[in-house]
Design a protein around this motif. Structure first.
Motif, short mmCIF file in Angstrom:
data_model
loop_
_atom_site.label_atom_id
_atom_site.label_comp_id
_atom_site.label_asym_id
_atom_site.label_seq_id
_atom_site.Cartn_x
_atom_site.Cartn_y
_atom_site.Cartn_z
N ALA A 196 70.49 -39.08 -20.00
CA ALA A 196 71.38 -39.84 -19.12
C ALA A 196 72.37 -38.92 -18.42
O ALA A 196 72.62 -39.05 -17.21
N LEU A 197 72.94 -37.95 -19.15
CA LEU A 197 73.90 -37.03 -18.56
C LEU A 197 73.23 -36.10 -17.54
O LEU A 197 73.80 -35.81 -16.48
N LEU A 198 72.02 -35.64 -17.84
CA LEU A 198 71.32 -34.77 -16.91
C LEU A 198 70.90 -35.51 -15.64
O LEU A 198 71.03 -34.98 -14.53
N ASP A 199 70.43 -36.74 -15.80
CA ASP A 199 70.08 -37.55 -14.63
C ASP A 199 71.32 -37.81 -13.77
O ASP A 199 71.26 -37.75 -12.53
N MET A 200 72.44 -38.09 -14.43
CA MET A 200 73.68 -38.36 -13.71
C MET A 200 74.11 -37.14 -12.91
O MET A 200 74.52 -37.25 -11.74
N LEU B 136 66.54 -35.92 -13.08
CA LEU B 136 66.10 -34.63 -13.59
C LEU B 136 64.73 -34.27 -13.03
O LEU B 136 63.77 -35.03 -13.17
N PRO B 137 64.60 -33.11 -12.36
CA PRO B 137 63.31 -32.74 -11.76
C PRO B 137 62.23 -32.51 -12.81
O PRO B 137 62.50 -32.08 -13.93
N LEU B 138 60.99 -32.77 -12.41
CA LEU B 138 59.87 -32.64 -13.33
C LEU B 138 59.73 -31.21 -13.85
O LEU B 138 59.40 -30.99 -15.02
N TRP B 139 59.98 -30.22 -13.00
CA TRP B 139 59.80 -28.84 -13.45
C TRP B 139 60.75 -28.51 -14.60
O TRP B 139 60.38 -27.76 -15.52
N ARG B 140 61.96 -29.06 -14.58
CA ARG B 140 62.90 -28.82 -15.67
C ARG B 140 62.38 -29.42 -16.97
O ARG B 140 62.50 -28.82 -18.05
N GLN B 141 61.78 -30.61 -16.88
CA GLN B 141 61.22 -31.23 -18.07
C GLN B 141 60.06 -30.40 -18.63
O GLN B 141 59.95 -30.19 -19.84
N GLN B 142 59.19 -29.93 -17.73
CA GLN B 142 58.04 -29.14 -18.16
C GLN B 142 58.46 -27.81 -18.79
O GLN B 142 57.90 -27.38 -19.80
N VAL B 143 59.46 -27.17 -18.20
CA VAL B 143 59.91 -25.89 -18.73
C VAL B 143 60.63 -26.08 -20.06
O VAL B 143 60.47 -25.28 -20.98
#
Length: 252
Positions: free
Chosen positions: A26-30, A40-47
């Motif tokens: 929630a904090l990262l999306d905000m 939050l971008p997909l690349w950040r999640q994948q990394v």
């Protein structure tokens, strides 16, 4: 700190769950939304997923085998296979090289011959003051040589976020005080893209201050039953698919 009673932290509880990974997401999306993005971008999640698996793979090895295993090799096995989620091929290679360089420096500079006390484990402890069950994922925790045989807690983030770091420090403080009767010796937050390590004294906040902060986070994130990340009336988690995916990025 007596760490022998750690198993008691995972005893059954009927209190609603306060999930650290939901708060973090929630904090990262905000932060991304406030910066003009869509979350939050997909690349950040994948990394983050690749980093988590790489560290888990590396520190699951015995120290002797670990010394003979390049972390670059382990990272390559876990890295996203394509660059479509990145903004460009140049961005893909910039992120990959930066994360690899930081991890090589990190794993070569500390805990070379130690076995982690916790390695990508999820724990929970009842917090009656908040009428919640605090559920927290510890990426790496080490026995400390400091006061009372305490613990050094480490967290690894692809990109720095001060709000997530502060929230994690408060959650670790509450967990350790409730479980072991004392705060951690220290909390280290690693911002991998920035190549930055922030080390905090685990006793920097009182239990009361951290409880107050978690009350605030519970409202912001909807962890008291509002929103998709809340809990049902019987206290069981009903996280949305995206939140479950984010948890898997943090806990294999």
């Amino acid at each position: 700190m007596d760490t022998s009673c750690g198993a008691a932290a995972n005893s059954a509880s009927r209190l609603p769950k306060f999930h650290d990974y939901i708060v973090e997401r929630a904090l990262l999306d905000m932060a991304e939304t406030n910066g003009g993005g869509n979350g939050l971008p997909l690349w950040r999640q994948q990394v983050q997923y690749a980093v988590g698996h790489t560290l888990n793979d590396y520190y699951s090895l015995t120290p002797g085998v670990r010394a003979q295993t390049p972390v670059q090799f382990l990272l390559e096995r876990r890295w996203p296979p394509g660059f479509r989620s990145f903004s460009s091929m140049m961005h893909y290679w910039h992120v990959k090289n930066r994360i690899c360089d930081t991890l090589v420096r990190l794993v070569g500079s500390s805990h070379e011959r130690e076995v982690p006390f916790m390695l990508y484990e999820q724990w929970h402890v009842p917090v009656p003051e908040l009428q919640m069950d605090l559920s927290i994922i510890f990426q790496l925790v080490w026995h400390s040589g400091g006061r009372g045989g305490s613990l050094n807690v480490q967290k690894f983030m692809v990109c720095g976020n001060a709000d997530v770091a502060r929230g994690f420090i408060h959650m670790a403080n509450v967990f350790c005080r409730k479980t072991y009767g004392a705060p951690p010796e220290s909390v280290e937050i690693h911002f991998l893209m920035e190549g930055e390590r922030r080390r905090y004294d685990g006793n920097m906040y009182s239990l009361e201050a951290s409880l107050d902060y978690l009350r605030l986070l519970s409202v912001l994130s909807g962890e008291r039953g509002w929103g998709s990340g809340g809990c049902t009336s019987n206290g069981e988690s009903r996280s949305a698919a995206g939140e479950d995916t984010w948890a898997r990025h943090l806990l294999m």
